[in-house]
Design an enzyme around this catalytic site. Structure first.
Site, short mmCIF file in Angstrom:
data_model
loop_
_atom_site.label_atom_id
_atom_site.label_comp_id
_atom_site.label_asym_id
_atom_site.label_seq_id
_atom_site.Cartn_x
_atom_site.Cartn_y
_atom_site.Cartn_z
CD GLU A 128 4.82 20.32 35.06
OE1 GLU A 128 4.54 19.88 36.20
OE2 GLU A 128 5.32 21.44 34.87
CB THR A 181 -0.88 26.83 39.48
OG1 THR A 181 0.39 26.52 40.03
CG2 THR A 181 -0.72 27.12 37.99
#
Length: 306
Positions: A128, A181
């Site tokens: 991630e 994001t």
């Protein structure tokens, strides 16, 4: 056992009241992965279908997560990985998390499960970090553990699996647009008023209580986001109309999945979740924007052997 095929589920993070700490696992949306044990040390990605992603180990979230686990275990052999992507990158339903979670669970299974599933979360977080530039566990935790999860803290990492009522279903719409994001984070204020914080943590506490007591009314009342949604919703076309339709069709609550562009709605019962999907379809069919729509139960297993 020298080879394993696994299902790597999609996830919904934040769930309105739990910014960066809550997530849930979806049952029928996810990637597939094949992992083989080989003599050569390290990780080699041999095939990727369904997405244009790098085969280089250190540039792929599955490769980075897998290497982190291998380095921890200090193995004298390695693994080859095939990734069959069915979750679109940037969809807001945990595409990178599915890859990172899948590889660490799959390798652990091939080794006879030397680590408990919770112990795998930090290695998946390495993937991630590659994808987003931050170590966060709100997607990889439900992908690995299944059901609902709460990240209580990061230093040290503590993840708690939360009770999941049987009648909860999730409707997801994924508009075919890109919401980065980084952009979705940059538009958020650096500080929030105390009154806003009190509202948010009250909703978070109430939501978790509602899950344990299976009080669907309480769950619905707590699905409010006063921190991120007021700023991020403008990045998603027709968001307000989708939310209005979902609630009119019986959803308990509706909000942005992760940083978007996907929108989720929670409902009591499959029939209501399907009605919510039908209402959302009517709205997005008029926009000219392509979309995918899903109805799923909350998946208790997480990453599983196929």
């Amino acid at each position: 056992m020298n080879q394993i095929k696994i299902f790597c589920p999609a996830t919904v993070a934040n769930l309105s009241c739990g910014f960066d700490v809550l997530g849930l696992c979806l049952e029928n949306i996810g990637d597939e992965m094949i992992i083989r044990k080989v003599k050569e040390k390290g990780i080699r990605i041999t095939k990727i279908t369904g997405a244009d992603l790098p085969l280089e180990t250190n540039k792929n979230v599955a490769g980075v997560a897998g290497l982190a686990l291998l380095n921890h275990l200090d193995l004298e052999f390695g693994f080859e990985i095939e990734i069959h992507k069915k979750i679109k990158a940037g969809s807001g339903i945990g595409s990178s998390a599915a890859s990172a979670a899948g590889v660490v669970v799959g390798i652990n299974e091939l080794l006879g499960n030397p680590l408990h599933r919770k112990e795998l979360i930090p290695f998946a977080m390495e993937g991630e970090f590659l994808a987003s530039g931050s170590y966060h566990a709100d997607n990889v935790s439900p992908a690995i553990l299944g059901g609902f999860t709460l990240v209580r803290g990061y230093n040290p990492l503590e993840v708690i699996k939360i009770n999941s009522p049987n009648d909860l279903f999730v409707t997801i719409i994924h508009p075919h647009i890109e919401v980065k994001t980084s952009e979705a984070r940059n538009i958020l204020p650096k500080e929030i008023p105390l009154k806003t914080a009190i509202t948010q943590w009250g909703n978070l506490g109430g939501f978790i209580s509602g899950l344990y007591t299976e009080d669907y009314g309480l769950i619905g009342r707590c699905l409010q986001d006063v921190v991120a949604e007021p700023y991020r919703k403008n990045l998603i076309p027709e968001f307000d109309q989708v939310k209005k339709s979902a609630l009119e069709n019986g959803a308990l609550g509706c909000g942005i999945s992760g940083s978007g562009p996907s929108i989720y709605a929670l409902s009591k019962g499959l029939k209501t979740a399907k009605n919510v999907a039908d209402g959302i379809k009517k709205i997005y069919s008029k926009t000219g924007i392509g979309f995918d729509i899903y109805v799923s139960k909350v998946f208790e297993e997480g990453v599983k052997v196929m």
